[in-house]
Design a protein around this motif. Sequence first.
Motif, PDB file in Angstrom:
ATOM      1  N   PRO A 121      -2.800  -0.581  -8.750  1.00  0.00           N
ATOM      2  CA  PRO A 121      -3.581  -1.728  -9.218  1.00  0.00           C
ATOM      3  C   PRO A 121      -2.860  -3.046  -8.943  1.00  0.00           C
ATOM      4  O   PRO A 121      -1.630  -3.097  -8.891  1.00  0.00           O
ATOM      5  CB  PRO A 121      -3.722  -1.474 -10.719  1.00  0.00           C
ATOM      6  CG  PRO A 121      -2.646  -0.524 -11.073  1.00  0.00           C
ATOM      7  CD  PRO A 121      -2.338   0.275  -9.853  1.00  0.00           C
TER       8      PRO A 121
ATOM      9  N   SER B  33      -1.957   8.907  -1.912  1.00  0.00           N
ATOM     10  CA  SER B  33      -3.402   9.136  -2.003  1.00  0.00           C
ATOM     11  C   SER B  33      -4.141   8.104  -2.850  1.00  0.00           C
ATOM     12  O   SER B  33      -5.342   8.178  -2.990  1.00  0.00           O
ATOM     13  CB  SER B  33      -3.670  10.536  -2.555  1.00  0.00           C
ATOM     14  OG  SER B  33      -2.946  10.731  -3.739  1.00  0.00           O
ATOM     15  N   ARG B  34      -3.398   7.162  -3.438  1.00  0.00           N
ATOM     16  CA  ARG B  34      -4.102   6.193  -4.298  1.00  0.00           C
ATOM     17  C   ARG B  34      -3.528   4.805  -4.072  1.00  0.00           C
ATOM     18  O   ARG B  34      -2.352   4.655  -3.759  1.00  0.00           O
ATOM     19  CB  ARG B  34      -3.890   6.514  -5.787  1.00  0.00           C
ATOM     20  CG  ARG B  34      -4.065   7.944  -6.163  1.00  0.00           C
ATOM     21  CD  ARG B  34      -3.363   8.218  -7.484  1.00  0.00           C
ATOM     22  NE  ARG B  34      -3.232   9.637  -7.746  1.00  0.00           N
ATOM     23  CZ  ARG B  34      -2.189  10.362  -7.351  1.00  0.00           C
ATOM     24  NH1 ARG B  34      -1.198   9.815  -6.695  1.00  0.00           N
ATOM     25  NH2 ARG B  34      -2.156  11.647  -7.621  1.00  0.00           N
ATOM     26  N   ASP B  35      -4.367   3.797  -4.286  1.00  0.00           N
ATOM     27  CA  ASP B  35      -3.870   2.434  -4.293  1.00  0.00           C
ATOM     28  C   ASP B  35      -3.283   2.139  -5.664  1.00  0.00           C
ATOM     29  O   ASP B  35      -3.667   2.742  -6.653  1.00  0.00           O
ATOM     30  CB  ASP B  35      -5.012   1.440  -4.002  1.00  0.00           C
ATOM     31  CG  ASP B  35      -5.423   1.504  -2.530  1.00  0.00           C
ATOM     32  OD1 ASP B  35      -4.610   1.983  -1.719  1.00  0.00           O
ATOM     33  OD2 ASP B  35      -6.549   1.089  -2.219  1.00  0.00           O
TER      34      ASP B  35
ATOM     35  N   LYS C 142       4.754   9.101  -4.001  1.00  0.00           N
ATOM     36  CA  LYS C 142       3.948  10.243  -4.440  1.00  0.00           C
ATOM     37  C   LYS C 142       2.635   9.753  -5.021  1.00  0.00           C
ATOM     38  O   LYS C 142       1.663  10.486  -5.084  1.00  0.00           O
ATOM     39  CB  LYS C 142       4.712  11.059  -5.478  1.00  0.00           C
ATOM     40  CG  LYS C 142       5.965  11.632  -4.906  1.00  0.00           C
ATOM     41  CD  LYS C 142       6.468  12.764  -5.741  1.00  0.00           C
ATOM     42  CE  LYS C 142       7.502  13.526  -4.958  1.00  0.00           C
ATOM     43  NZ  LYS C 142       7.805  14.805  -5.558  1.00  0.00           N
ATOM     44  N   TRP C 143       2.635   8.524  -5.504  1.00  0.00           N
ATOM     45  CA  TRP C 143       1.401   7.927  -6.002  1.00  0.00           C
ATOM     46  C   TRP C 143       0.598   7.367  -4.835  1.00  0.00           C
ATOM     47  O   TRP C 143      -0.584   7.631  -4.671  1.00  0.00           O
ATOM     48  CB  TRP C 143       1.731   6.818  -7.011  1.00  0.00           C
ATOM     49  CG  TRP C 143       0.510   6.191  -7.598  1.00  0.00           C
ATOM     50  CD1 TRP C 143      -0.153   5.086  -7.143  1.00  0.00           C
ATOM     51  CD2 TRP C 143      -0.226   6.652  -8.738  1.00  0.00           C
ATOM     52  NE1 TRP C 143      -1.248   4.829  -7.931  1.00  0.00           N
ATOM     53  CE2 TRP C 143      -1.321   5.777  -8.916  1.00  0.00           C
ATOM     54  CE3 TRP C 143      -0.071   7.722  -9.621  1.00  0.00           C
ATOM     55  CZ2 TRP C 143      -2.252   5.943  -9.940  1.00  0.00           C
ATOM     56  CZ3 TRP C 143      -0.993   7.873 -10.632  1.00  0.00           C
ATOM     57  CH2 TRP C 143      -2.073   7.000 -10.794  1.00  0.00           C
ATOM     58  N   THR C 144       1.254   6.582  -4.007  1.00  0.00           N
ATOM     59  CA  THR C 144       0.516   5.838  -2.985  1.00  0.00           C
ATOM     60  C   THR C 144       0.128   6.692  -1.778  1.00  0.00           C
ATOM     61  O   THR C 144      -0.602   6.225  -0.923  1.00  0.00           O
ATOM     62  CB  THR C 144       1.333   4.628  -2.499  1.00  0.00           C
ATOM     63  OG1 THR C 144       2.615   5.085  -2.080  1.00  0.00           O
ATOM     64  CG2 THR C 144       1.473   3.600  -3.587  1.00  0.00           C
TER      65      THR C 144
ATOM     66  N   LYS D 165       0.826  -1.210   0.000  1.00  0.00           N
ATOM     67  CA  LYS D 165       0.000   0.000   0.000  1.00  0.00           C
ATOM     68  C   LYS D 165       0.860   1.261   0.000  1.00  0.00           C
ATOM     69  O   LYS D 165       0.388   2.347  -0.296  1.00  0.00           O
ATOM     70  CB  LYS D 165      -0.885   0.015   1.251  1.00  0.00           C
ATOM     71  CG  LYS D 165      -2.014  -1.006   1.165  1.00  0.00           C
ATOM     72  CD  LYS D 165      -3.265  -0.408   0.552  1.00  0.00           C
ATOM     73  CE  LYS D 165      -4.420  -1.368   0.603  1.00  0.00           C
ATOM     74  NZ  LYS D 165      -4.715  -1.959  -0.708  1.00  0.00           N
TER      75      LYS D 165
END
Lengths: 475, 238
Positions: free
Chosen positions: A459, A455-457, A451-453, A443
């Motif tokens: 795939p 706020s986002r999961d 920087k992605w994780t 996660k």
Amino acid sequence: MGRNPVTWLGSPTFPRAAHTALGDTQLRTNLRKATTTIRAKRAEAVAELPDWERLRKAGQTIKDDVLAHLDTYLVRLEEAVTARGGVVHWARDAEEANRIVLDLVRAKGVDEVVKVKSMVTAEIGLNPYLEAAGVRPVETDLAELIVQLGNDRPSHILVPAIHRNRAEIREIFARGMSEVPSSDDPRELAEAARKHLRRKFLSAKVAISGANFAVAETGSIVVVESEGNGRMCLTLPETLITVMGIEKLVPTWRDLEVFLQLLPRSSTAERMNPYTSVWSGVTPGDGPDEFHLVLLDNGRTAALADEVGRQALRCIRCSACLNVCPVYERTGGQAYGSVYPGPIGAILTPQLVGDMGDEQAASLPYASSLCGACYEVCPVRIDIPEVLTHLRAQAVRARSKRNPEALAMAGAAWMFRDPQRYETAQRIGALARFFTGGDGRIKRLPWPGSKWTDSRDVPEVPRESFRAWWRRHRG
Amino acid sequence: MALFATCLTDTLYPDTAKAVVRLLERLGCEVDFPLGQTCCGQMHYNTGYHDEAAPLARRYAEVFDGYDYVVAPSGSCVGMVREFHPGLCGTSPAVERTYELSEFIVDILGVTDVGAYFPHRVTYHPTCHSLRLLGVGDKPLRLLREVKGLQLVELPQAEQCCGFGGTFALKNAETSTAMLADKMRCVQDTGAQVLTAGDNSCLMHIGGGLSRLRTGVRSVHLAEILASTEEQPWVATP
Ligand code: SF4
């Protein structure tokens, strides 16, 4: 030559400035309200004209012609202005323009000047320059006055104080003016400013303006505005100094008609702007008896030499692109660290700075998701996304090839160039990691994937790529 | 005709590519997947690595030369091919025959009812590149309206960017997240169970956010909805 003041000294790069701005919830609320309203109004005003697309094309064509023959038109303008009793000055850069203006002001022996809202004098940092020399510049545009009295920086081309709400404005006025508004009712606020400015208009001997347009054929300078304060400055003082960027020309009166339709609808969503002032040289007994025109280059000739980038010089500063920009709406204008914020700032500022080695300037073309909303509304059809990617390429070229991003990009390109390498990368999961920054089961990823994780999961990585499936079933 | 799966879909969303094959074959097309394909170079191009993008554009022109049509389930990759490949390596037959999925179905095949069945409440995000770069207009919506069982709900502020923007999501992560938050709020306001779009990159971004917030809203590519039938309904991958 000094540093070009088009970017504010010490401004951080866009992502860092955005971090601060995003934390300011008041700012975000003020901005969202203002831009949402003006967006809807602009769309309505534009929808009223059945020939809007043709007008945009006409605007683009006229400006492109101006840019292609700029030298000819400038000389024509100079002749026309001179023939009508004006004096033309040429300034290569900010320093030169500022000195010309200061010398003219000094020659009049005054220590206060009134100013018409103008982007170009902000671009050259004229106000601080005059102040340092003991001359007080008084902004007469309401929003500009709010910024000046608040010791603030502008955050919008048209409404420099867009980031302020009524309560904040009342506070600024109460501190900076002798007439204190009794409430934050807009009428009260405007009345206080009116009284404050009236005194300034009546005493000022010198006024300084920018120009929205200049007609080469007749040497006429045009300023459009909503409040009428500009007109006071343009008519009451004895001496008028106009500073304008060399690209602000239109060839003839007929051409002006196109822009007087494009500009108000794009900027304030009005069919026509309330005040259009035009002056051609001097007229004895009517208005100022001395008129000076300062023609400013400040990086424009260099921008003109760039085939893709030069379209930014078509800009008529309507600010429509700011109002539709999703990035601007979240960060506000000050994050751009420049007098030209938003999409147009992201392409114009780096060109005027002229140095992609400048970290802050180089961060601006990346301050966009390339969603294209700016291009859709621009009244002179500047393909802002095209210029953004073009300037990104310049920023990449100016950087070392050894930074982590350049290495990752070179590696990916090497892999994509060959289907075998690509497939191997897919099989060992390297490609999935490249896309997601991780292996899809965790996660929180290490930087830069974090920087992605944040706020986002990420795939789930499939067991088999499509290509592998195709090979099994159809290959 | 050839399927251009795009590198992202090929690698992370094979179900979308399989759905495109199933759908187009159902509509009578003969689908090939040339294995020489890799990536259209969009990420490189948009980030400013134009020298790196050029050979990828050349490869694209070579690999897809000779097909009547090239179809890709991605508005942004088709936008890259049609709008920017010519500037990188000149125009080519492959570039001229490249279509985004909904364009291909509506304009070339002349179909809006593809015989799909998808009994869910769905909202559609137009994605900036489909909307503005390609101008696919309401073609995806026309296709969705014909899907049996599907309840289409309008997405508020649909035309606002979701904040993905390729490397923008990394370079300006916080601004991207702020844009994403607003997009997610709009999606949730619709009460939809499924969010769809014509681009897996935007869906990866919005879907990743929706999953992080445990909203229960699934993001499903348009192709998968259109491929779903009563006999062979769409199933969520775990
Ligand atoms: S770039 Fe276009 S939309 Fe933006 S301020 Fe200039 S003229 Fe207006």
